[in-house]
Design a protein around this motif. Structure first.
Motif, mmCIF file in Angstrom:
data_model
loop_
_atom_site.group_PDB
_atom_site.id
_atom_site.type_symbol
_atom_site.label_atom_id
_atom_site.label_comp_id
_atom_site.label_asym_id
_atom_site.label_seq_id
_atom_site.Cartn_x
_atom_site.Cartn_y
_atom_site.Cartn_z
ATOM 1 N N ASP A 53 42.791 -35.094 1.092
ATOM 2 C CA ASP A 53 41.746 -35.144 2.606
ATOM 3 C C ASP A 53 40.751 -34.037 2.479
ATOM 4 O O ASP A 53 39.905 -33.636 3.029
ATOM 5 N N GLY A 54 40.980 -32.726 1.686
ATOM 6 C CA GLY A 54 39.583 -32.169 1.418
ATOM 7 C C GLY A 54 38.246 -32.300 0.633
ATOM 8 O O GLY A 54 38.840 -33.590 -0.097
ATOM 9 N N GLU A 55 38.174 -31.419 -0.302
ATOM 10 C CA GLU A 55 37.343 -31.670 -1.556
ATOM 11 C C GLU A 55 37.416 -31.473 -2.848
ATOM 12 O O GLU A 55 37.722 -30.533 -3.372
ATOM 13 N N ILE A 56 38.058 -32.785 -2.987
ATOM 14 C CA ILE A 56 39.160 -33.381 -4.545
ATOM 15 C C ILE A 56 38.317 -32.587 -5.505
ATOM 16 O O ILE A 56 38.857 -32.312 -6.091
ATOM 17 N N ILE A 57 37.021 -32.867 -5.822
ATOM 18 C CA ILE A 57 36.107 -31.544 -6.726
ATOM 19 C C ILE A 57 36.284 -30.340 -6.691
ATOM 20 O O ILE A 57 36.436 -28.963 -8.087
ATOM 21 N N ILE A 72 52.453 -40.853 -6.287
ATOM 22 C CA ILE A 72 51.397 -41.037 -5.047
ATOM 23 C C ILE A 72 53.108 -41.080 -3.457
ATOM 24 O O ILE A 72 52.771 -42.240 -3.171
ATOM 25 N N ALA A 73 53.197 -40.360 -3.131
ATOM 26 C CA ALA A 73 53.819 -40.165 -1.746
ATOM 27 C C ALA A 73 53.411 -39.223 -0.517
ATOM 28 O O ALA A 73 53.823 -38.412 -0.098
ATOM 29 N N ILE A 74 52.413 -39.833 -0.319
ATOM 30 C CA ILE A 74 51.316 -39.207 0.881
ATOM 31 C C ILE A 74 50.913 -40.215 1.968
ATOM 32 O O ILE A 74 50.999 -41.945 1.602
ATOM 33 N N PRO A 75 51.578 -39.704 3.136
ATOM 34 C CA PRO A 75 50.743 -40.921 3.817
ATOM 35 C C PRO A 75 49.092 -40.834 4.122
ATOM 36 O O PRO A 75 48.547 -41.821 5.056
ATOM 37 N N SER A 76 48.641 -40.465 4.277
ATOM 38 C CA SER A 76 46.867 -40.217 3.838
ATOM 39 C C SER A 76 46.482 -41.816 4.188
ATOM 40 O O SER A 76 46.923 -42.420 2.562
ATOM 41 N N LYS A 77 45.800 -42.641 4.531
ATOM 42 C CA LYS A 77 45.075 -43.472 4.482
ATOM 43 C C LYS A 77 43.462 -43.046 4.267
ATOM 44 O O LYS A 77 42.463 -44.129 4.751
ATOM 45 N N ASN A 78 42.939 -41.561 3.378
ATOM 46 C CA ASN A 78 41.368 -41.616 3.140
ATOM 47 C C ASN A 78 40.998 -42.377 2.268
ATOM 48 O O ASN A 78 40.962 -42.047 0.943
ATOM 49 N N GLN A 79 40.737 -43.305 2.461
ATOM 50 C CA GLN A 79 40.057 -44.625 1.200
ATOM 51 C C GLN A 79 38.915 -43.161 0.180
ATOM 52 O O GLN A 79 38.931 -43.882 -1.408
#
Length: 262
Positions: A53-57, A72-79
């Motif tokens: 959910d942060g700045e991936i770069i 991938i075992a995270i609950p994020s729904k950040n498309q």
């Protein structure tokens, strides 16, 4: 030695990473805060601090993704975050992805749900699944878990606060223990079951009334209020495919026999 990166070493990812190390894999793991680094090092997992959910770069994804397999075992729904991650994966050594999803992608159909039943296209989680499955840079296996229970996750604790009630009390539940989640993912890797979609759920499907009454009784919490209804809305998740393809016998096939005292 096969190398594995576990994105999200939380309630599921941490015991999974620990189990993979014990099975001879080289494991990297991610957490969202530096305070959790020591816990990964203690189980011989190479730690990374990453946040989808942060700045991936601006993060160390390149080193983290220098592995054969990504879980991938995270609950994020950040498309947006997942789209950026897939872009990075395209230039990484990752060959296979296991995406931990949920049977919530299916709508209630008052029937048995197999992997052939279409997921809801409006489900954000299903849309994220599709982003990974459609990539040609790696193969993706999606494992859709039912309600996660076991150890620190006792469903009875949800009712420690008064005023919480349960609708459709005679509808069946779909649950799975943490130990089965961990072992199923391990077997997918060992047996190389790639480019698959699996439902993962225990064999038994007691009613909500039965399941939550026992769960609350186990910890001395007042039995929740049940909102009675003449009709029930539900789905029954089938685990036949994953049992057959992995030749798997559930550790906790009967969710009514699960203990939460550890």
């Amino acid at each position: 030695m096969t190398s594995i990166s576990v994105l999200g070493c939380g309630w599921l990812g941490f015991p999974l990473a620990k189990h993979l190390v014990s099975n001879g894999f080289a494991v990297k793991g991610s957490v969202r805060s530096k305070e959790k680094i020591d816990s990964l090092e203690a189980i011989s997992v190479t730690p990374f601090v990453l946040d989808i959910d942060g700045e991936i770069i601006d993060q160390s994804w390149g080193s983290f993704l220098d592995s054969d397999i990504l879980i991938i075992a995270i609950p994020s729904k950040n498309q947006t975050g997942f789209t950026s991650l897939i872009s990075i994966l395209g230039s990484s050594p990752i060959k296979h992805v296991i995406f931990v999803s949920s049977t919530s992608v299916y709508t209630d159909n008052n029937a048995v749900v197999t992997e052939d039943v279409a997921a809801s296209e409006s489900s954000v989680l299903f849309q994220i699944e599709s982003l990974f499955s459609q990539s040609s840079a790696f193969t993706t296996t999606v494992i859709r878990f039912s309600g996660l229970v076991g150890y620190q996750r006792n469903p009875g604790r949800f009712f420690q606060k008064s005023g919480r009630s349960i609708s459709n009390p005679d509808a069946p539940v779909n649950m799975i223990h943490q130990d089965d989640c961990v072992e199923l993912i391990t077997q997918i890797i060992k047996q190389e079951k790639w480019d698959e979609v699996f439902n993962a759920c225990a064999d038994s499907h007691p009613s909500k009334r039965e399941f939550y009454t026992k769960a609350t009784q186990q910890i001395g919490v007042k039995t929740p209020e049940f909102i009675e209804s003449e009709t029930q809305t539900f789905k029954i998740i089938s685990n036949e495919k994953i049992k057959k393809l992995l030749d798997y016998e559930f550790i906790y096939p009967d969710v009514m026999q699960i203990s939460y005292d550890i």
